[in-house]
Design a protein around this motif. Sequence first.
Motif, mmCIF file in Angstrom:
data_model
loop_
_atom_site.group_PDB
_atom_site.id
_atom_site.type_symbol
_atom_site.label_atom_id
_atom_site.label_comp_id
_atom_site.label_asym_id
_atom_site.label_seq_id
_atom_site.Cartn_x
_atom_site.Cartn_y
_atom_site.Cartn_z
ATOM 1 N N GLY A 71 0.964 -1.390 0.016
ATOM 2 C CA GLY A 71 0.127 -0.112 -0.107
ATOM 3 C C GLY A 71 0.707 1.158 0.043
ATOM 4 O O GLY A 71 0.534 2.138 -0.585
ATOM 5 N N LYS A 87 -2.863 5.959 0.213
ATOM 6 C CA LYS A 87 -2.387 4.732 0.315
ATOM 7 C C LYS A 87 -2.882 3.674 -0.293
ATOM 8 O O LYS A 87 -4.345 3.603 -0.523
ATOM 9 N N GLY A 88 -2.261 2.719 -1.341
ATOM 10 C CA GLY A 88 -2.895 1.753 -1.967
ATOM 11 C C GLY A 88 -3.368 2.319 -3.475
ATOM 12 O O GLY A 88 -3.886 1.443 -4.070
ATOM 13 N N ALA A 92 -6.788 -2.579 -2.851
ATOM 14 C CA ALA A 92 -5.743 -2.227 -1.800
ATOM 15 C C ALA A 92 -6.785 -0.697 -1.361
ATOM 16 O O ALA A 92 -6.717 -0.608 -0.072
ATOM 17 N N GLU A 93 -7.181 -0.032 -2.229
ATOM 18 C CA GLU A 93 -7.881 1.073 -1.935
ATOM 19 C C GLU A 93 -8.862 0.777 -1.134
ATOM 20 O O GLU A 93 -9.270 1.509 -0.202
ATOM 21 N N LYS A 103 -5.324 -0.710 3.667
ATOM 22 C CA LYS A 103 -4.882 -0.258 2.319
ATOM 23 C C LYS A 103 -3.642 -1.192 1.871
ATOM 24 O O LYS A 103 -2.782 -0.730 1.337
ATOM 25 N N TYR A 104 -3.850 -2.547 2.430
ATOM 26 C CA TYR A 104 -2.842 -3.467 1.817
ATOM 27 C C TYR A 104 -1.531 -3.098 2.277
ATOM 28 O O TYR A 104 -0.596 -3.183 1.505
ATOM 29 N N HIS A 105 -1.371 -2.420 3.715
ATOM 30 C CA HIS A 105 -0.281 -2.233 4.275
ATOM 31 C C HIS A 105 0.850 -3.253 4.192
ATOM 32 O O HIS A 105 2.003 -3.121 3.792
#
Length: 641
Positions: free
Chosen positions: A48, A281-282, A288-289, A294-296
Amino acid sequence: MALTTPTLDQVREPSDMRNFSIDQLRKLADELRAETIDAVSVTGGHLGAGLGVVELTTALHHVFDTPRDTLIWDVGHQCYPHKILTGRRDRIRTLRQGGGLSGFTKRAESEYDPFGAAHASTSISAALGFAVGRDLKHEDRNVIAVIGDGSMSAGMAYEAMNNAGHIGGRLIVILNDNDMSIAPPVGAMSHYFARLVSSKSYRSLRKLGKGVAKALHVEEAARRAEEYMRGMAMGGTLFEEMGFRYVGPIDGHDLDQLVPVLRNVRDGDNGPVLVHVVTQKGKGYAPAEAADDKYHGVAKFNVVTGEQQKSKGGPPSYTKVFAQQLIREAEKDDSVVAITAAMPGGTGLDLFGERFPDRMFDVGIAEQHAVTFAAGLAADGMKPFAAIYSTFLQRGYDQVVHDVAIQNLPVRFAIDRAGLVGADGCTHAGSFDVGYLGQLPGMVLMAAADEVELSRMVATATQIDDRPSAFRYPRGNGTGIGMPDVIEPLEIGRGRIVREGSRIAILSLGTRLGESLKAADALAAQGFSTTVADARFAKPLDEDLILRLAREHEVLITVEEGARGGFGAFVLHMLAEKGALDRGLKIRTMTLPDVFQDQDTPFNMYEEAGLNARHIAARALEAMGHDEAAAERIAAALAAS
Ligand SMILES: Cc1ncc(C[n+]2csc(CCOP(=O)(O)OP(=O)(O)O)c2C)c(N)n1
Ligand SMILES: CC(=O)[C@@H](O)[C@H](O)COP(=O)(O)O
Ligand SMILES: [Mg+2]
């Protein structure tokens, strides 16, 4: 379908993109994002954050003369696009694997990584060091630090800005504000950033940026954008009070704004400047969004669906076992409170917070504050559990000594990620906590061998009201041992014999117990009767148990998931003081090696560390004077088992 990246294919390193037009840069950024997604889908890792800085990375390497200009990434988890653009695209699919690229920036890896990272909030301090070095040598180059909004919750960032504002030399700080940490950001600063971003001027600038950039020449639009920003009502920002010129907020995904503003900043007048960049982020990858985090940090995943490869299930994680027991303790005692430093998910305190929202405190990336905040709570009669990864607790060590131990305050430290952690490598290894905590007078220091032991240690710590206590446990899943209905606290300072033998004694601390039992089985099969004991406590030591092992066995082996100067050292100190080494006891202390180990799987890292069953058995044989052949026989037997 194979990825086609015709523009990215032209870029081996940033010098290849310096003469690109904005349109070419846009194409490059799109392809860079696609390559990042594709690469991380096969490696797993931090996705992300990198997606959020694709345009920023592209613009920075286009505008600045890297690596001559110094570019420092804070934390460094967002650096995958940076690595792809700086000559490492061919290795990007080795990310976070043994022998592969580090998941963070790393000096030894590239001249484009002038400073290593992984622990947050260090970039401005490091950048200031480079900038002062430059000025003392009368050199002319730029120094840029990119720091996230989450990382701006750590005091170190303000220490650095305070000093930079005082020194007054040229320094560029890019605040990458995506309104996210690992979890949603906490703290007054995140509200402050939100005010800056939600200001009327930023909203109208976004419209301006979209409309005018098309109608006028881009430079003109951005010049006006920057002037507009600087004159705007929000002037006198906190950063300007600290001696920084403030530019922004600007849209961190709009190259029409980024490139001219960064050029202006590059060519602007002297002094520190902070460019406030708003990103997502993402960004650019729907799964991710859409994700809360946010798929950190992601496992390998299907690019089309975004579905991550499920972990193979099995026993609950130590983290979850800790959280569940803490909830049970808190249900019985409303003075139990919990503190995390921006890692609610990683520590399991998100579960605690769901159950007790008023008794869980996320202080942001602020471990120093977290420790002393816990000390204040303890001094006020509460039962605070500070859940902080071993490696991150290093950030608050003086607070542990000065504010907790010297005052003998009953803070409980839940030390997750103890020992080697695998893909995050040496920056995240929990190698030193046994040493740095076990030295402190009054500290009770426990290490769980399995999830039942961990639960019992949580119960034990809850009851320790007269001094600080700590219990450590590793990243990953438990052993699958059955959980009893009732979790009894431990007797402080009492270890346990797990296997009775006669000739060799293996004294294990923590989860090396499993490998110790395997070693004992292999030794016994070769006729070497072996006792296995679980120390449970690194402090206070179970002196009676250890002295008995020393008295009744020819060989005593200590094993720990920690560096030298920890458990084994404490055992040696005690045995020496008691004269127990005077009668020829053959003793070996097995620890992590005296090196920083690069990332690999945890098993491979323990293989490299020499702390698996075959190593423990071999050490016992070596102590008894047996040759390599005996060890090889045992290693073969273990491999076959
Ligand atoms: C001292 C320290 N504490 C905790 C962490 C764990 N951590 C890694 S990234 C991160 C969030 C960083 O947020 P931000 O700086 O906003 O970067 P973003 O992921 O949003 O790009 C945290 C808490 C860390 N790396 N270092
Ligand atoms: C970048 C960072 O520091 C964190 O994201 C860390 O990698 C989390 O570690 P775990 O995956 O063990 O929770
Ligand atoms: Mg952020």
